[in-house]
Design an enzyme around this catalytic site. Structure first.
Site, mmCIF file in Angstrom:
data_model
loop_
_atom_site.group_PDB
_atom_site.id
_atom_site.type_symbol
_atom_site.label_atom_id
_atom_site.label_comp_id
_atom_site.label_asym_id
_atom_site.label_seq_id
_atom_site.Cartn_x
_atom_site.Cartn_y
_atom_site.Cartn_z
ATOM 1 N N GLY A 56 34.597 47.089 38.078
ATOM 2 C CA GLY A 56 34.585 45.816 38.155
ATOM 3 C C GLY A 56 34.509 45.390 39.429
ATOM 4 O O GLY A 56 33.506 45.942 40.565
ATOM 5 N N CYS A 57 34.990 44.123 39.957
ATOM 6 C CA CYS A 57 34.708 43.771 41.288
ATOM 7 C C CYS A 57 34.909 44.632 42.167
ATOM 8 O O CYS A 57 35.781 45.392 42.256
ATOM 9 C CB CYS A 57 35.586 42.456 41.577
ATOM 10 S SG CYS A 57 35.769 42.071 43.098
ATOM 11 N N PHE A 58 33.845 44.940 43.351
ATOM 12 C CA PHE A 58 34.029 45.997 44.070
ATOM 13 C C PHE A 58 34.938 45.716 45.378
ATOM 14 O O PHE A 58 35.354 46.698 46.083
ATOM 15 C CB PHE A 58 32.540 46.320 44.860
ATOM 16 C CG PHE A 58 31.456 45.206 45.116
ATOM 17 C CD1 PHE A 58 32.271 43.926 45.689
ATOM 18 C CD2 PHE A 58 30.111 45.335 45.136
ATOM 19 C CE1 PHE A 58 31.374 42.881 45.902
ATOM 20 C CE2 PHE A 58 29.598 44.380 45.365
ATOM 21 C CZ PHE A 58 29.845 43.249 45.893
ATOM 22 N N TRP A 59 35.530 44.276 45.412
ATOM 23 C CA TRP A 59 36.316 44.037 46.502
ATOM 24 C C TRP A 59 37.689 45.006 46.203
ATOM 25 O O TRP A 59 38.114 45.439 47.127
ATOM 26 C CB TRP A 59 36.871 42.702 46.279
ATOM 27 C CG TRP A 59 35.715 41.747 46.691
ATOM 28 C CD1 TRP A 59 34.646 41.819 47.381
ATOM 29 C CD2 TRP A 59 35.914 40.054 46.304
ATOM 30 N NE1 TRP A 59 33.925 40.664 47.630
ATOM 31 C CE2 TRP A 59 34.559 39.704 46.834
ATOM 32 C CE3 TRP A 59 36.637 39.318 45.722
ATOM 33 C CZ2 TRP A 59 34.048 38.408 46.590
ATOM 34 C CZ3 TRP A 59 36.382 37.865 45.355
ATOM 35 C CH2 TRP A 59 35.321 37.516 46.062
ATOM 36 N N TYR A 202 42.186 35.141 44.070
ATOM 37 C CA TYR A 202 41.642 36.092 43.564
ATOM 38 C C TYR A 202 42.070 37.465 43.853
ATOM 39 O O TYR A 202 42.375 38.377 42.909
ATOM 40 C CB TYR A 202 39.964 35.923 43.307
ATOM 41 C CG TYR A 202 39.278 37.190 42.668
ATOM 42 C CD1 TYR A 202 38.764 36.943 41.305
ATOM 43 C CD2 TYR A 202 39.249 38.621 43.068
ATOM 44 C CE1 TYR A 202 38.127 37.741 40.610
ATOM 45 C CE2 TYR A 202 38.592 39.706 42.390
ATOM 46 C CZ TYR A 202 38.056 39.128 41.110
ATOM 47 O OH TYR A 202 37.430 40.097 40.391
#
Length: 231
Positions: A56-59, A202
């Protein structure tokens, strides 16, 4: 455009609409689960190793692995697409073959690849969701492992088989094991994003719970301070 892409664009413009905040707050974050210790996790030569994880989101993926003892570097980037499409705007279209991913460099004398996989499946990603994590959808958000050695591939295959038999999830695991075809670091503003933006809606909804789960499930494996990308 994904919810996160909209946030990036709005943040860059210095504007986040109230409606956007409501959408993010309503998004369902992935739920952490306790997974068994890998049954197959052989020792490897005592030299630095590299592994690539897409979840998913790499953050959030980066934010978790930056806090794992034995990890010396966790870089957000784009994996398994072409070099000329390895940028955020293009990858966000979902047609490049890239996955948002994190390249993890680690000391196997401190943390094994199997333990990194256990962290991945328990707190980083929901392996039962196809091409989606949290509020983000598209092939660029797929759950995938990109082993960099035959030994890593062996451990990954064995652990997924073990997890499928364990019954931890009611749905089948869809995490892919992909040959490592290339990794390209993401833009500077994506690096250390969780650390630099802890109050982002987020991050608060989707990613900080993963860090808290790491600290709860693996306190002995958690670093007191994250290892950051420099420069």
């Amino acid at each position: 455009m994904t919810i996160r892409s909209s946030i990036v664009a709005a943040t860059a413009a210095g504007i986040i609409a109230v409606g956007m905040l409501s959408t993010v707050s309503a998004a369902s974050a992935e739920v952490a689960v306790r997974t068994p210790v890998p049954a197959v996790d052989p020792a490897v030569p005592a030299k630095m190793q590299t592994a690539v994880f897409a979840g998913g989101c790499f953050w959030g993926v980066q934010g978790v692995y930056q806090r794992v003892k034995g990890v010396t570097s966790a870089v957000s980037g784009y994996a398994n697409g072409a070099a000329n499409t390895a940028n955020y705007d293009t990858v966000s279209g979902g047609e490049t073959g890239h996955a948002e991913a994190v390249r993890v460099t680690y000391d196997p004398r401190v943390v094994s690849y199997g333990k990194l996989l256990q962290v991945y499946f328990s707190v980083v990603a929901d392996p039962t969701r196809l091409n989606a994590q949290g509020p983000d959808h598209g092939t660029q958000y797929r759950s995938a492992l990109m082993p960099t050695t035959p030994a890593q591939a062996q451990v990954a295959r064995a652990y997924i088989a073990q997890l499928n038999k364990s019954g931890v999830w009611k749905r089948p695991i869809v995490t892919r094991i992909e040959p490592m075809k290339g990794f390209y670091p993401a833009e500077a503003y994506h690096q250390n994003y969780l650390v630099n933006n802890p109050y982002s809606p987020y991050i608060r909804v989707n990613d900080l719970p993963k860090v808290k789960a790491l600290q709860s499930f693996y306190p002995a494996l958690t670093r007191p301070q994250p290892v950051l990308v420099r420069g």
